[in-house]
Design a protein around this motif. Structure first.
Motif, PDB file in Angstrom:
ATOM      1  N   ARG A   1      41.594  46.663  31.703  1.00  0.00           N
ATOM      2  CA  ARG A   1      42.770  46.325  30.902  1.00  0.00           C
ATOM      3  C   ARG A   1      43.360  47.569  30.255  1.00  0.00           C
ATOM      4  O   ARG A   1      44.580  47.751  30.215  1.00  0.00           O
ATOM      5  CB  ARG A   1      42.402  45.290  29.834  1.00  0.00           C
ATOM      6  N   LYS A   2      42.501  48.430  29.745  1.00  0.00           N
ATOM      7  CA  LYS A   2      42.987  49.673  29.152  1.00  0.00           C
ATOM      8  C   LYS A   2      43.679  50.539  30.202  1.00  0.00           C
ATOM      9  O   LYS A   2      44.745  51.115  29.948  1.00  0.00           O
ATOM     10  CB  LYS A   2      41.834  50.440  28.520  1.00  0.00           C
ATOM     11  N   GLN A   3      43.100  50.626  31.394  1.00  0.00           N
ATOM     12  CA  GLN A   3      43.723  51.413  32.463  1.00  0.00           C
ATOM     13  C   GLN A   3      45.069  50.813  32.880  1.00  0.00           C
ATOM     14  O   GLN A   3      46.003  51.546  33.195  1.00  0.00           O
ATOM     15  CB  GLN A   3      42.785  51.479  33.668  1.00  0.00           C
ATOM     16  N   ILE A   4      45.171  49.485  32.867  1.00  0.00           N
ATOM     17  CA  ILE A   4      46.427  48.825  33.239  1.00  0.00           C
ATOM     18  C   ILE A   4      47.526  49.170  32.248  1.00  0.00           C
ATOM     19  O   ILE A   4      48.644  49.540  32.628  1.00  0.00           O
ATOM     20  CB  ILE A   4      46.224  47.300  33.319  1.00  0.00           C
ATOM     21  N   PHE A   5      47.209  49.079  30.955  1.00  0.00           N
ATOM     22  CA  PHE A   5      48.229  49.359  29.949  1.00  0.00           C
ATOM     23  C   PHE A   5      48.520  50.846  29.805  1.00  0.00           C
ATOM     24  O   PHE A   5      49.549  51.225  29.240  1.00  0.00           O
ATOM     25  CB  PHE A   5      47.821  48.752  28.609  1.00  0.00           C
ATOM     26  N   ASP A   6      47.645  51.677  30.332  1.00  0.00           N
ATOM     27  CA  ASP A   6      47.921  53.118  30.389  1.00  0.00           C
ATOM     28  C   ASP A   6      48.660  53.501  31.668  1.00  0.00           C
ATOM     29  O   ASP A   6      48.978  54.673  31.871  1.00  0.00           O
ATOM     30  CB  ASP A   6      46.615  53.914  30.303  1.00  0.00           C
ATOM     31  N   GLY A   7      48.899  52.523  32.542  1.00  0.00           N
ATOM     32  CA  GLY A   7      49.622  52.789  33.781  1.00  0.00           C
ATOM     33  C   GLY A   7      48.793  53.425  34.872  1.00  0.00           C
ATOM     34  O   GLY A   7      49.331  53.895  35.875  1.00  0.00           O
ATOM     35  N   GLU A   8      47.457  53.413  34.719  1.00  0.00           N
ATOM     36  CA  GLU A   8      46.610  54.098  35.688  1.00  0.00           C
ATOM     37  C   GLU A   8      46.356  53.271  36.941  1.00  0.00           C
ATOM     38  O   GLU A   8      46.179  53.827  38.028  1.00  0.00           O
ATOM     39  CB  GLU A   8      45.271  54.466  35.032  1.00  0.00           C
ATOM     40  N   ILE A   9      46.295  51.951  36.797  1.00  0.00           N
ATOM     41  CA  ILE A   9      46.069  51.077  37.948  1.00  0.00           C
ATOM     42  C   ILE A   9      47.032  49.900  37.878  1.00  0.00           C
ATOM     43  O   ILE A   9      47.501  49.539  36.793  1.00  0.00           O
ATOM     44  CB  ILE A   9      44.611  50.552  38.000  1.00  0.00           C
ATOM     45  N   PRO A  10      47.353  49.295  39.019  1.00  0.00           N
ATOM     46  CA  PRO A  10      48.174  48.075  39.005  1.00  0.00           C
ATOM     47  C   PRO A  10      47.365  46.884  38.495  1.00  0.00           C
ATOM     48  O   PRO A  10      46.151  46.977  38.272  1.00  0.00           O
ATOM     49  CB  PRO A  10      48.557  47.902  40.474  1.00  0.00           C
ATOM     50  N   ILE A  11      48.034  45.750  38.335  1.00  0.00           N
ATOM     51  CA  ILE A  11      47.367  44.529  37.903  1.00  0.00           C
ATOM     52  C   ILE A  11      46.594  43.947  39.084  1.00  0.00           C
ATOM     53  O   ILE A  11      47.199  43.577  40.093  1.00  0.00           O
ATOM     54  CB  ILE A  11      48.377  43.494  37.402  1.00  0.00           C
ATOM     55  N   PRO A  12      45.273  43.847  39.001  1.00  0.00           N
ATOM     56  CA  PRO A  12      44.511  43.183  40.073  1.00  0.00           C
ATOM     57  C   PRO A  12      44.294  41.714  39.744  1.00  0.00           C
ATOM     58  O   PRO A  12      44.030  41.348  38.597  1.00  0.00           O
ATOM     59  CB  PRO A  12      43.188  43.949  40.068  1.00  0.00           C
ATOM     60  N   VAL A  13      44.405  40.862  40.740  1.00  0.00           N
ATOM     61  CA  VAL A  13      44.098  39.448  40.596  1.00  0.00           C
ATOM     62  C   VAL A  13      43.124  39.069  41.703  1.00  0.00           C
ATOM     63  O   VAL A  13      43.457  39.162  42.891  1.00  0.00           O
ATOM     64  CB  VAL A  13      45.351  38.557  40.691  1.00  0.00           C
ATOM     65  N   PHE A  14      41.917  38.682  41.310  1.00  0.00           N
ATOM     66  CA  PHE A  14      40.931  38.207  42.265  1.00  0.00           C
ATOM     67  C   PHE A  14      40.995  36.686  42.284  1.00  0.00           C
ATOM     68  O   PHE A  14      40.609  36.028  41.313  1.00  0.00           O
ATOM     69  CB  PHE A  14      39.525  38.670  41.886  1.00  0.00           C
ATOM     70  N   ASN A  15      41.485  36.121  43.367  1.00  0.00           N
ATOM     71  CA  ASN A  15      41.683  34.678  43.463  1.00  0.00           C
ATOM     72  C   ASN A  15      40.385  33.980  43.856  1.00  0.00           C
ATOM     73  O   ASN A  15      39.713  34.383  44.806  1.00  0.00           O
ATOM     74  CB  ASN A  15      42.752  34.359  44.506  1.00  0.00           C
ATOM     75  N   ALA A  16      40.047  32.923  43.122  1.00  0.00           N
ATOM     76  CA  ALA A  16      38.905  32.067  43.451  1.00  0.00           C
ATOM     77  C   ALA A  16      39.370  30.613  43.367  1.00  0.00           C
ATOM     78  O   ALA A  16      40.546  30.335  43.130  1.00  0.00           O
ATOM     79  CB  ALA A  16      37.736  32.333  42.506  1.00  0.00           C
ATOM     80  N   THR A  17      38.445  29.687  43.574  1.00  0.00           N
ATOM     81  CA  THR A  17      38.771  28.255  43.551  1.00  0.00           C
ATOM     82  C   THR A  17      37.801  27.529  42.633  1.00  0.00           C
ATOM     83  O   THR A  17      36.589  27.745  42.706  1.00  0.00           O
ATOM     84  CB  THR A  17      38.684  27.649  44.963  1.00  0.00           C
ATOM     85  N   LEU A  18      38.324  26.665  41.764  1.00  0.00           N
ATOM     86  CA  LEU A  18      37.490  25.829  40.911  1.00  0.00           C
ATOM     87  C   LEU A  18      37.096  24.570  41.685  1.00  0.00           C
ATOM     88  O   LEU A  18      37.964  23.843  42.175  1.00  0.00           O
ATOM     89  CB  LEU A  18      38.242  25.451  39.639  1.00  0.00           C
ATOM     90  N   VAL A  19      35.807  24.341  41.788  1.00  0.00           N
ATOM     91  CA  VAL A  19      35.311  23.269  42.644  1.00  0.00           C
ATOM     92  C   VAL A  19      35.703  21.895  42.117  1.00  0.00           C
ATOM     93  O   VAL A  19      36.113  21.014  42.879  1.00  0.00           O
ATOM     94  CB  VAL A  19      33.778  23.368  42.787  1.00  0.00           C
ATOM     95  N   GLU A  20      35.600  21.709  40.808  1.00  0.00           N
ATOM     96  CA  GLU A  20      35.778  20.373  40.246  1.00  0.00           C
ATOM     97  C   GLU A  20      37.188  19.822  40.419  1.00  0.00           C
ATOM     98  O   GLU A  20      37.372  18.605  40.576  1.00  0.00           O
ATOM     99  CB  GLU A  20      35.405  20.369  38.763  1.00  0.00           C
TER     100      GLU A  20
END
Length: 729
Positions: free
Chosen positions: A458-477
């Motif tokens: 999060r700190k790297q994101i707000f410092d502009g060092e990395i893009p926003i990563p989203v790891f997609n998963a699925t909720l079973v219920e």
């Protein structure tokens, strides 16, 4: 052939009419387990090499001569367990089950059969390991393995003879068996001598050796977060399971068949009851924020996407260009292809391309590749890997393509197996094969000793060092998408998603944990839930993101549309006028429906389609439908905003066999035009090279999207970069 198949039932009818047929069928029933395990040993290499090579073939590709030797020894051990159980049944079934005596297998022939059962595994392992090992190393491994395997047989005989000559131990063993069996010791205790009957001492001797090997392997090859760590071949764990199942389950059937108790049903019931009684589950770790500042940052900043993108795109003047990456799932092939494409595009288009990436929506194997890709970013916001890292093979590509099957095997044999057989209290609740994989992946991070979390990113994101990563998963219920990301997307019931920060307030997560949850490939790593209790909310189980959307496109498209809507309502200080969406697909584009009767079509028989067809159809439909759907959705999104933002969508597929063959005609590896991307979590060196070659192919092939992207980037959008270079043909 057809006449022969119809002749088999006739032979069965004739066999049942023979005078001794009743005894034959009884022996086949009593010997069912060693027969099935023996067939498995014989068929496993065939299954791996010819029938399911994408999933199992790499089990037999060994990395060192010692691994080859270990596999040969363990294969002989597995064969020994099969024939030992079979010999016990043949020798003692007359006394226990009142059937006529049958053949007696001498010790010499027992060991000969054990070696014969292991021979096919040894031959295939020797053959397929030629990719990694030279002939001298393979011969050394085969020789040492054979010597150690034969030595194992002699040690078994030595311990058996020692037990047989020790009157005190024999008496203790006989008393234990008599106590357990009470009055039903037929087939165990010789009534004339009062000692254990034939074969049991051999099984006990092998069991003692097996326990020693089991403990030694478990302690020696426990996963560690280190780059150069000792690793046992995954095939060793498969053979260990065969040996243990044969000995314990075979012993159980020999005992309970006397009482007409079905052991399999009894075992399943016992396992299920133990899961309920001990509340057995699989868990993933989350951590509370270490200090109030981290929590404050998470509460205040994580929803402000405009602030994030402003910092990320600050290197651009005037009208800005935003790049969005969708990294599809597909095991270790997807992890390697994701890193290869993104690093290759930086080399081709320049650092300005990587610094323009604002969001990466990844799934399954694509999430693993994304993790290692971002782990190698520098403070200027792009991928930076030195020549030293490349020479030492410590780059993001080699990290993403390192084998993790050994960690899966270790976790299953030493952790999850005890849960499954009804002894969950012997292992820590939070430690399973999933966490074993996390430890293994952590060892390939740029700094294995430094744990990266969402708070770190999060700190790297707000410092502009990395893009926003989203790891997609699925909720079973409920089947919703679970967005594991350092920022906050919130909860959208109408769109069926919720993110980590919304569900787990005041908690942090390790990056490797998020990647593992997104890549919860069925049965490789377990579906699990958080180990903490979340007040007022349900503690969901998390599964692979591919169940909902294997491409990551849905999350990316919805996020982009929402941001464009927000910017249209207010003054858009970002001034984003161009958006490039790239869909990274780790497998070739689906073939046309023509020539389906060609001889290369797999499984053209009815039996294949009746058994494997439904599963095959699910995978085929998923990939082809997703590609078509994503293209349509991207076109609709581009038309919706065409007067305000120029949205361009390009899928990047792994090249087809014909494209690879045309480029590398002279290569020995591609001489038959075949490269089948694996579906397992292990790549051979040749397969890693094939991924890199695949990138070369799609750059230089006439009709492909890479050249279109290059032209769009430099000529249409006029975004030159001094670091860009032209690929060599």
């Amino acid at each position: 052939m057809k006449k022969f198949i119809w002749f088999l039932p006739v032979l069965a009818v004739i066999a049942t009419s023979l005078p001794s047929s009743d005894a034959v069928w009884k022996y086949l029933f009593f010997l069912r387990l060693p027969i099935l395990m023996g067939l498995f040993l014989l068929l496993l290499p065939k299954l791996a090499k010819d029938w399911l090579p994408a999933m199992l073939k790499n089990l037999f590709v060994l990395r060192s001569k010692w691994q080859l030797a270990v596999v040969i020894v363990s294969a002989i051990g597995a064969g020994t367990s099969v024939i030992s159980v079979a010999a016990i049944i043949l020798d003692n079934a007359p006394a226990r089950f009142a059937v006529p005596p049958t053949i007696e297998i001498s010790e010499f022939w027992q060991y000969g059969i054990a070696i014969a059962l292991s021979l096919y595994i040894c031959i295939i392992a020797f053959d397929l390991s030629q990719e990694k090992l030279n002939n001298k190393e393979r011969r050394w491994g085969a020789f040492v393995g054979a010597v150690l395997g034969i030595g194992l047989l002699f040690v078994i005989s030595f311990i058996r003879d020692w037990l047989s000559s020790n009157t005190f131990l024999k008496k203790i063993l006989a008393d234990i068996v008599s106590f357990v069996g009470k009055y039903n010791t037929f087939g165990y205790i010789n009534p004339q001598t009062g000692e254990l009957s034939a074969g049991h001492l051999t099984a006990i001797a092998y069991l003692l050796i097996g326990v020693f090997i089991y403990i030694t392997v478990g302690l020696r090859f426990k996963p560690k977060s280190e780059t150069n760590r000792p690793e046992a071949p995954a095939l060793l764990y498969v053979l260990l399971i065969i040996s243990m199942v044969t000995l314990f389950y075979g012993g159980a059937t020999f005992y309970f068949d006397y009482f007409r108790i079905p052991v399999l049903i009894l075992f399943i019931a016992f396992s299920a009851i133990s899961y309920i009684a001990f509340d057995v589950n699989h868990f993933f770790p989350v951590n509370q924020f270490k200090d109030s500042e981290d929590k404050k940052r998470g509460d205040r900043d994580s929803t402000n996407f405009q602030e994030v993108l402003e910092k990320r795109l600050q290197h651009q003047d005037g009208e800005r260009t935003l790049v969005i990456i969708c990294a599809s799932g597909g095991g270790i092939q997807a992890a390697g292809w994701t890193v290869q494409v993104l690093s290759g595009l930086q080399e081709l288009l320049g650092e300005s391309f990587t610094k323009a990436i604002g969001l990466i929506s990844a799934v399954s194997g694509g999430s693993v590749g994304t993790m290692y890709y971002l782990d190698h970013f520098n403070k200027d916001g792009f991928l930076e890997e030195s020549e030293h890292e490349k020479s030492k093979k410590t780059t993001s590509f080699y990290a993403a393509t390192r084998d993790s099957l050994d960690a899966v095997g270790w976790g299953f044999v030493y952790l999850d197996l005890w849960r499954f057989i009804g002894f969950p209290f012997l292992v820590r609740p939070e430690f399973d094969r999933g966490t074993a994989v996390e430890i293994d992946w952590q060892g390939e991070m740029k700094d294995p000793k430094k744990i990266k979390t969402f708070g770190t990113w999060r700190k790297q994101i707000f410092d502009g060092e990395i893009p926003i990563p989203v790891f997609n998963a699925t909720l079973v219920e409920n089947g919703w998408r679970f967005l594991m990301t350092p920022v906050t997307f919130g909860q959208a019931p109408e769109k069926k998603y919720i993110d980590f920060n919304t569900l787990y307030k005041a908690y942090d997560m390790n990056v490797v944990t998020a990647a593992r949850l997104s890549a919860t490939f069925p049965y490789v790593s377990p579906i699990c839930r958080s180990y903490v209790n979340i007040p007022h909310q349900q503690n969901y189980h998390v599964a692979d993101g591919g169940y909902f959307d294997n491409s990551g496109f849905v999350t990316a498209a919805e996020w982009l549309d929402e941001q464009l809507n927000e910017w249209s309502k207010t003054e858009n200080s970002l001034n984003v006028k161009r958006v490039l969406i790239l869909q990274i697909n780790p497998f070739p584009k689906s073939d046309s429906t023509e020539n389906v009767q060609g001889e290369n079509v797999q499984g053209n028989g009815g039996w294949f389609m009746a058994t494997i067809g439904p599963l095959l159809a699910m995978f085929k439909v998923r990939d082809s439908v997703l590609a078509s759907r994503n293209a349509k959705e991207a076109d609709l999104l581009a038309k919706k905003w065409e007067n305000k933002v120029d949205i361009q969508y390009f899928p990047i597929f792994f090249p087809s066999e014909s494209e690879i063959h045309a480029k590398f005609l002279a290569s020995e590896f591609y001489k038959d035009g075949r490269y089948h991307p694996p579906l397992s979590w292990k790549l051979t060196d040749r397969e890693k090279q094939a991924i890199q070659d695949g990138w070369t192919v799609i750059q230089t092939t006439g009709e492909n999207n890479i050249q279109k992207i290059k032209q769009l980037w430099h000529e249409t959008w006029n975004m030159p970069d001094s670091t860009a270079c032209t690929p060599e043909d």
